[in-house]
Structure formats: C-alpha cells, structure tokens
Design an enzyme around this catalytic site. Structure first.
Site, PDB file in Angstrom:
ATOM      1  N   GLY A  35       0.745  -1.197   0.091  1.00  0.00           N
ATOM      2  CA  GLY A  35       0.121  -0.151   0.051  1.00  0.00           C
ATOM      3  C   GLY A  35       0.957   1.239   0.181  1.00  0.00           C
ATOM      4  O   GLY A  35       2.149   1.055   0.055  1.00  0.00           O
ATOM      5  N   GLY A  94       1.200   4.763   2.115  1.00  0.00           N
ATOM      6  CA  GLY A  94       0.850   5.601   2.920  1.00  0.00           C
ATOM      7  C   GLY A  94       1.136   7.040   2.935  1.00  0.00           C
ATOM      8  O   GLY A  94       1.803   7.369   1.888  1.00  0.00           O
ATOM      9  N   PHE A 135       3.410   8.226   4.386  1.00  0.00           N
ATOM     10  CA  PHE A 135       4.904   8.476   4.395  1.00  0.00           C
ATOM     11  C   PHE A 135       5.785   7.832   3.405  1.00  0.00           C
ATOM     12  O   PHE A 135       6.864   7.933   3.561  1.00  0.00           O
ATOM     13  CB  PHE A 135       5.279   8.480   5.774  1.00  0.00           C
ATOM     14  CG  PHE A 135       4.795   9.427   6.879  1.00  0.00           C
ATOM     15  CD1 PHE A 135       5.428  10.302   7.092  1.00  0.00           C
ATOM     16  CD2 PHE A 135       3.608   9.127   7.378  1.00  0.00           C
ATOM     17  CE1 PHE A 135       5.167  11.339   7.960  1.00  0.00           C
ATOM     18  CE2 PHE A 135       3.192   9.759   8.344  1.00  0.00           C
ATOM     19  CZ  PHE A 135       3.941  11.228   8.572  1.00  0.00           C
ATOM     20  N   VAL A 145       4.946   0.974   0.907  1.00  0.00           N
ATOM     21  CA  VAL A 145       5.192  -0.114   1.694  1.00  0.00           C
ATOM     22  C   VAL A 145       5.163  -1.362   0.914  1.00  0.00           C
ATOM     23  O   VAL A 145       4.218  -1.794   0.061  1.00  0.00           O
ATOM     24  CB  VAL A 145       4.030  -0.354   2.950  1.00  0.00           C
ATOM     25  CG1 VAL A 145       4.769  -1.499   3.815  1.00  0.00           C
ATOM     26  CG2 VAL A 145       4.095   0.841   3.937  1.00  0.00           C
ATOM     27  N   ASP A 203      -0.799   9.170  16.407  1.00  0.00           N
ATOM     28  CA  ASP A 203      -1.558   9.086  14.947  1.00  0.00           C
ATOM     29  C   ASP A 203      -2.370   7.619  15.078  1.00  0.00           C
ATOM     30  O   ASP A 203      -2.498   6.972  14.280  1.00  0.00           O
ATOM     31  CB  ASP A 203      -0.639   8.863  13.977  1.00  0.00           C
ATOM     32  CG  ASP A 203      -1.364   9.127  12.712  1.00  0.00           C
ATOM     33  OD1 ASP A 203      -2.488   9.556  12.772  1.00  0.00           O
ATOM     34  OD2 ASP A 203      -0.809   8.665  11.589  1.00  0.00           O
TER      35      ASP A 203
END
Lengths: 683, 208
Positions: free
Chosen positions: A30, A32, A34, A37, A140
């Site tokens: 996926g 994200g 940041f 991944v 978070d």
C-alpha cells in the site's frame, strides 16, 4: 526504473527487484502518507514489510529510531532502518498479513459485536499502554493504523514511528499537524499535548467500533475540527456500560480524561481485577470460527476448532454418537458459512471473519432489553409487531383506517378490557416485585473503580464503602434504630392528628387511630427496608418503581384486612365518588382492590428511595414531603379515600425522612478533608 | 541498476508458481493436473508447501472426470470423515490434513474448473500467500465478488488462460507485458510483469 507510473496502485518497485540489499521485493502492499510499503523476502527467507520513506523524513525517522526496540505482542515490530547507496531510506518491519480496522469497519457500517469490540480495545490499550510506559506517545492512532494479524490472530498497532518522547518539561515539542482529523484530540491544534491524545483517539475508536461511525463527523475538515473543539458526542447509541468510559475519553479538557490507559480499562464493564492483569492477559474472544475455550494470555495460540475432538469420535468405526455427529455437522456448516461470506480472501480487506449483522444489533439493543422473561416476551412481541407494521405494504390512509377500527373495537369493549388490563398489570407488578427480591440480575451499571478528580458521587461512594465495611452488628443496629425511630414518629404523629381533629375518644376513634399508626408504621418500615437494599448506589428507577408498587399493593391488602377486622362499619373510610361499585359493601373484593390499587399506585409513583436517600441534602427535604403529601391528597380524592389516605401517607413520608439514615454530613466532611489535603499537596 | 531475481522468462514448466498482485496480495497458483500438498521443505518439492504438522507428501489433488479428487497419502478427513484412498471434492468441503492444517475447497460455480483452496489458520504456505488457486483453464481477476481473485481497483476483469502448458492473458483493455503493450489475448511467460491501468501483476516461479 521498472513499471513506473502506469497503474493506479503506483509502486516504484516491481516484484523481483532488489532496491534494498538483502531483500527481494515481492509486491506492493500500500501507499501511506509517508511512503510506499512493500512485502519483501530477505535472502534467508524472512518475510518483512519494507517501507520506503518519501516525505516528512525527519519526523518519521526520529520517531522510528526511538521505537526500534519496542517489543510488544500488540505492536508491529520494527527490525531496522537502512539507507541505500542511492540515498533512499527504508524501514524494515514485521509483515502483518491480514486487514486493518478501517477495512473491518468499512464492512460493518453498523458497528461490531461487543466481544469483538472488547478484543480490539483491550489489545489496542495494551499496546498503547506499553508505549506510554516507555515515554512514547503514538500521536496517530486510527483504524487505518491498527491491524489484525490473520496469521497469529493478534491485533497489532502500526505506524508508531510518528510517536515522540513525552518530555516532562517541554510538552509542546512538535507543533506540526500530523494525524487524521477524526481521531485528533482538540488540544492538538494548540500544539501542546501528551499521552491524553492517545486516550482520546482510543475513545473515538471505541465509539466507532460500537456505532460504526466516529463521534464527530462532517463534510469538511473544518467542521470536524470544530466539533472536536465544541460538540458533545452523542452517546445514545452506545450501550450503557460503555457510555461513561467513552464520554470520559472524549472530554475536551485533557486533564479530565483518564490519565492512563489502564484506568480506562478498569472503568469498562470487562471488570478487571487490576489494570495490569488486563494488559497482561488481553481477553481473547474467539473471533475465528473456534468457539472453544479461549486461552487468555497466549493470544498467538491457535484455538483448536471444534471439529477436531468431535470428528474423532465420529470417525471411529465403533458407534456413531448422533449428537456429536450433529455438532460436527454444525461446526462444518459454520466454517462453510464464514468462508462463503468472506472468501474474497485476496486483497486483505475482504479477509474478514464475518459475524452476521443481526448479532450486533441484538447486542446493541441488549442493554435496553428487559431481563425478566415475561417482559422480554412482551418486548420482543412489540418489536415484532412494530417491524410488521413498518413492513406493511399499505398506504397511509389504509393504515389510519385500520388504526381507527382497532381503536373503536377497544373503546367499545372497554368495560371488560380495561379492568382485565389493570388486573394483569397489578398481578405482574406483584410477580415482578417478588421476582426482583428473589432473583438477582447482574447490575446494569458498572461501578466506579477509579477517578482521579473526585466528584460528589465519588465521595458518596467512599463513604458508602466505609459504611458497608462496618461490623454486621453495627449495621443491624442501624436498621433496628431507624425502624424504631420510624415507629415512634408514626405513633406520635397519629396521636397529634387525632388530638388536632378533636375527636372524642370513643373506642372506634381509638381503633382508627391505632390502625392509622400501624398503617403508617408499616409503610415506613417497608420503605426503610426495601430502600435499604438499594441505598448507597443509584439504580434503575423503573425497576424500583415496580418493586415499590408491588410492595404497596401487598400493603394495601394488609391494611384493608386490618381495618375490616378492627372496625366493623367505618363508613367514613370511603366515599363512592365515581360510583365504581354499585353499593359500598365492606366485604366486597371491589373495595379490597381499591385499597390495593390506591396504596400500590402511591408506592409505585412516588420515588420513595429519594426520600430515604442517605445522601439527601437535608434530613427533611421540604419540597419532597410537600410533593408526596400533595400526591397523596390527589390520590385520596381520586380513590374516595380522602378522609385517611393523605394523612396516613403524610405521616409515613415525614417519618421516613426522620428515620432513614442520613450521611450527607459525612460526605461533606470527606470532601472538605480532600480539599484540604489537595491544597496541602499543592503547597 | 537493480538486478531482478529472474532475468530470463521461462515457459510455464512449473506446476505451481506465485502471482504477486500489487496492493492486493500474493497467490499460490497451481496449474498441474495433479497437485501435491505437503510440508514446506526443499526435498521432496511439493506444489503446495505448508508450514504445519503435515507429512512431507501428505495428499494429492487430481483432476479427473471433471472434478477435483483428493488422494490421501497420509490420513485426511473430508467433512469429518476419514478418506479411504480417494474422495471427490465438492464446493465447500472442509479438508483436514492435521490438527493444524484445515483447508476449505471452493469451486465457485459457473466459473469453470478452477478451484480455490482456503487455508484456515494457523497453517500457512511458504512463502505467505493470501490464497491458493487450483487453476483450470481460466483465472479471473476482477471487481466482482464472484471473481476468483477480487481486486477492487480493477475496473475491467483480467483473465489468465492456461492452455496446453502455455499461459495467456485476456483483457478488454490494453495490458503491458514486460514493457510491451498489447490488446486481446497475449501470451505471458513465467517471470513476466503484467501492467494495466489499474493493477500490476508479477508471475514468479517458486523458489524452493
């Protein structure tokens, strides 16, 4: 590079490439906020998730470095941080096959069953508690960051790379806005926060797990943020035992929230012995197919599914146990059902153990469903009827016509319908009262276990605990004392009344006076004894009213029997105002039922436990007494008992207040002491 | 720049391989007419390598008379009943190899002979796979829940076709195979990377 740019799921590296020495990329998982991944396998065969850090490099890395050595079953392990020759930074971490809580919630728009909620919340709390204990705030927490590992059946929190050290002196360290708005505590906007923001986020997820949607939602980011800052969460859909916990987690002022995750857990109805126990042994509801006994503190362990032992019996060549065979069939059927519903195994999100939605609705309703079997039957029938009515494929005029026909039928037959309904009601009230005294249902409200900022209720609770800890002889003395006080007060007031009304002291008047004294004493005693069972804590008022009503009905019968024995023909005792009975025959069951109903109603309607409340502000609360007597006058007039009902009740109301234990002063004293202690501590 | 683990595509000689779908999952696809289930060890090599308490070669799935049948080399139970040598499988059958390894056999109706084996925890394949496919002639990837592999991103279904030992991809839209864009039925080889508008797939021969 390979395959750049084309697919919607845009991944820089294709399967088979080795951007990071020692690891081969297998697939993208996926993208994200940041970075990307990937699922990768090391040369030795270790399966990992590798995250390529693209943005906010500093924030991300600072956090990740702090967290590299965190070890907890509910946290996704971080293995390493690597920088390649090309200057790319990679975080290598544990690969968690399965799905995120966000995926699960997307599939359950109505929320999850309570046992699943429990598993998620206790697991998240355990992981967060571990982080907090090491001085790290997640910052978070959100459903997209919490995963269910379908290999080891464990909930794992990820992305705690954003976390930062809680620094005692400098709580407002990083003021950059990071996180997801639905789960962001109001104080984040001010840039000054501590671990309370995680408690807030857990509260939001707790709410969302139960309801299916977050407490504060809106069209725009701004709207959501404004709601976090100002709106109160609507907790009406939250089952009762969780309301207080969630409300407390969602307080605007961080100081009013739980100061610690374990305190929050202790307030849930999951009723831990101590916070540690819960955190160490996250209770493990079998959300997989297995329904066997769960192993509490080894969450990673596979629970052998029920097919195993049963099937062994079936397969044996000897005798087939029919019941075991049926159970085996059942078990197989369950597995099949689960798989049929959820087999779009591929793609993670769909790999969700399905639990049918109705179960959940039941559990949501559960808190309002009466526990008593007859009431439950009526409740379910009424719901069934309502469902049928709503599903009825008629236009509104036809429905109205049907309603009118029903109403006319009922009114036309009111002569027998009303008395029978009334009789059934009285019978049920008596039955319910007796049952309530015999059968102990589990308490509906969780008891307060911990609260750092004590409220009036807490002090009451503390006093109550002290009082409950007394020797039984002392308690018995207290009860006996209040009963005696009640009797004396009743007798004195009755004598006073007789003298005021200036009756000549004939034998009949004395008899009536004695009867009145006995009557009011009996009422007072009933109130004192019954409310004694409930004193010290708040409870469900409807239940109490029914119990009191039943007790009152019994008393009414006793009073009727007493007066007919004491006074042969006391004409003054009843007025046939509504010509309910054709003739006033003293032996008639009609008059007896009037006694029963009159006393029963007064007992049921007036909230007597308030009169006997040990925490009442004054020993005698004037307006309560006035209200009670007013009610008694009204009832006396309505039932044709105005000559005696108001003053017998008035006497017992005042006597109850005089005689019932009163501990307001103790509460006040304790609060004062606490205030003093707190001030001393502050100095 | 970066070396790929599989540089030269080879024809579909293997009977089982991995299909990596970006953003979706990794799938173990078996294309042989007989498929061995067994322990994940180097030798003997089985088609479905399981990390679980099973025998090295525990059972074999064969395709015969239009159905999958299970040949038990070690004790196997289907729906709780011990398999005596051979058992034909039907949609929804629960196949129990051992205490830890239970599978569900699913053959979505109307989609031809391709079947899916669903591993029920705690067993797993090596490497981790999100699903096991016993591929008949076709393997459908699509948005519909009825597809063999559900890809929510994929707007138009992508069909892999296995015909006489060769593998093709069929789509209504363009598919780029190892950098070459084409339409309709295109041949693919082991190690190929398939990229279309919505999804990227890599077919990888199994390592062990």
């Amino acid at each position: 590079m390979i395959a750049q740019g084309t697919p919607v799921m845009r991944f820089t590296y294709a399967s088979g490439t080795r951007p990071l020495d020692g690891y081969t990329i297998k697939r993208g998982i996926g993208v994200g906020g940041f970075g990307e991944v990937y699922f990768a396998i090391s040369d030795a065969g270790k399966e990992v998730a590798a995250k390529r850090i693209q943005r906010n490099l500093d924030i991300e890395l600072r956090g990740v470095r702090q967290c590299l050595n965190m070890k907890h079953v509910n946290l996704i392990s971080l293995w390493d941080i690597r920088v390649t020759d090309f200057g790319e930074t990679w975080v290598v971490m544990e690969y968690v096959p399965g799905y995120s809580l966000r995926d699960l919630l997307a599939r359950h728009p109505q929320g999850l069953p309570e046992d699943q909620v429990r598993m998620w919340i206790t697991s998240i709390a355990a992981g967060v508690s571990y982080l907090h204990a090491r001085g790290i705030v997640h910052r978070d927490l959100k459903p997209g960051n919490v995963f269910f590992d379908s290999d080891s059946n464990v909930v794992k929190i990820g992305d705690y790379g954003l976390s930062k050290f809680i620094s005692g002196s400098r709580r407002s360290g990083n003021t950059e806005s990071v996180g997801t708005f639905h789960y962001m505590a109001p104080e984040i906007g001010r840039g000054s926060y501590g671990k309370e923001i995680d408690i807030y986020a857990i509260g939001v997820m707790f709410y969302e797990l139960l309801c299916g949607h977050p407490p504060f939602d809106g069209e725009t980011t701004h709207e959501i943020i404004m709601k976090h800052l100002t709106a109160e969460p609507d907790v009406t859909r939250i089952p009762l035992p969780y309301r207080r916990v969630i409300e407390r987690c969602l307080r605007k002022d961080p100081a009013e929230r739980y100061s610690d995750v374990s305190h929050m857990l202790m307030d849930t109805p999951w009723r831990p012995q101590s916070g540690e126990a819960v955190l160490a042994a996250a209770p493990w509801p079998d959300i997989e197919i297995a329904s066997g006994a769960a192993s509490p503190h080894v969450p990673t362990q596979w629970q052998p599914d029920p097919v195993a032992p049963v099937v062994a019996e079936v397969a044996g060549p000897v005798v087939i146990d029919e019941r075991a065979a049926a159970e085996a069939e059942d078990a197989v059927e369950r597995i099949r059902l689960r798989l049929d519903q959820g087999w779009q195994n591929h793609g993670g999100p769909s790999n969700v153990p399905q639990l049918a939605v109705p179960i959940h609705q039941d559990s949501l309703r559960a808190s309002s469903i009466p526990r008593e079997p007859i009431a439950r039957f009526v409740y379910h029938s009424a719901h069934g009827l309502a469902d049928w009515w709503h599903s009825l494929d008629w236009t509104t005029p036809w429905k109205v016509v049907l309603l009118v026909v029903i109403a006319i039928t009922i009114i036309g037959n009111s002569t027998w319908i009303l008395p029978s309904v009334l009789a059934l009601g009285v019978l049920y009230a008596i039955y319910f009262g007796i049952r309530a005294l015999i059968v102990k249902d589990a308490p509906a409200m969780p008891r307060t276990v911990y609260r750092p900022r004590a409220t009036e209720e807490d002090f009451q609770h503390m006093v109550a605990q002290r009082l409950a800890a007394r020797d039984w002889t002392e308690q018995a003395a207290e009860i006996a004392g209040s009963l005696l006080k009640g009797a004396i007060a009743c007798a004195a007031f009755c004598a006073l009344f007789l003298s005021i009304r200036g009756f000549s002291l004939g034998p009949e008047v004395v008899a009536v006076g004695v009867w009145a004294a006995i009557a009011s004493t009996l009422m007072t005693w009933t109130v004192l004894l019954v409310t004694r069972l409930w004193s010290w804590q708040p409870g469900e008022w409807l239940f109490r009213m029914l119990v009191m009503g039943a007790a009152g009905a019994g008393l009414g019968l006793a009073l009727y029997l007493a007066i007919t024995r004491l006074v042969p023909e006391p004409q003054v005792f009843a007025v046939d105002r509504w010509s309910i009975g054709r003739s006033l025959n003293w032996a008639s069951p009609q008059l007896a039922s009037r006694f029963i109903v009159a006393v029963g109603v007064l007992f049921g309607v007036l909230r007597w436990w308030r009169l006997a409340d040990p925490w009442r502000r004054n020993r005698i609360v004037i307006w309560r007494v006035a209200f009670g007597i007013g009610l008694a006058i009204g009832a006396g007039y309505a039932f044709g008992f105005e000559s005696w009902l108001p003053w017998v009740f008035g006497v017992s109301i005042v006597a109850t207040q005089l005689a019932a234990p009163w501990y307001y002063l103790e509460v006040k004293k304790m609060r004062y002491q606490h205030k003093l202690a707190a001030r001393r501590g502050a100095l | 720049m970066f070396s790929t683990s599989q540089s030269t595509p080879s024809p579909v000689a293997q009977t089982s391989w991995m299909m990596w779908v970006d953003g979706v999952g990794g799938f173990l696809v078996c294309t042989g007419t007989s498929v061995w289930l067994g322990r994940a060890v180097v030798e003997p090599r089985v088609d479905i390598p399981l990390a679980g308490d099973v025998q090295r070669r525990h059972a074999k799935l064969i395709w015969q008379a239009g159905r999958h049948a299970l040949l038990a080399a070690s004790p196997v139970k289907v729906n709780g009943r011990q398999v005596q040598e051979l058992a034909t499988l039907e949609h929804g059958d629960i196949v129990r190899l051992s205490d830890a390894v239970t599978l569900c056999y699913r053959q979505p109706p109307l989609l031809g002979p391709t079947a899916l084996l669903d591993l029920i925890c705690p067993a797993r394949t090596v490497p981790w796979s999100d699903g096991i496919v016993l591929m008949g002639e076709t393997l459908i990837l699509g948005q519909s829940p009825a597809a063999h592999i559900v890809c929510s991103e994929l707007s138009k279904a992508l069909i892999l076709v296995h015909r006489s030992g060769e593998l093709f991809v069929q789509s209504a839209r363009w598919v780029e195979i190892d950098g070459k864009r084409g339409r309709g039925l295109q041949q693919v080889a082991m190690g190929s990377r398939l990229v279309c508008e919505d999804v990227a797939i890599t077919l990888e021969p199994r390592g062990i």
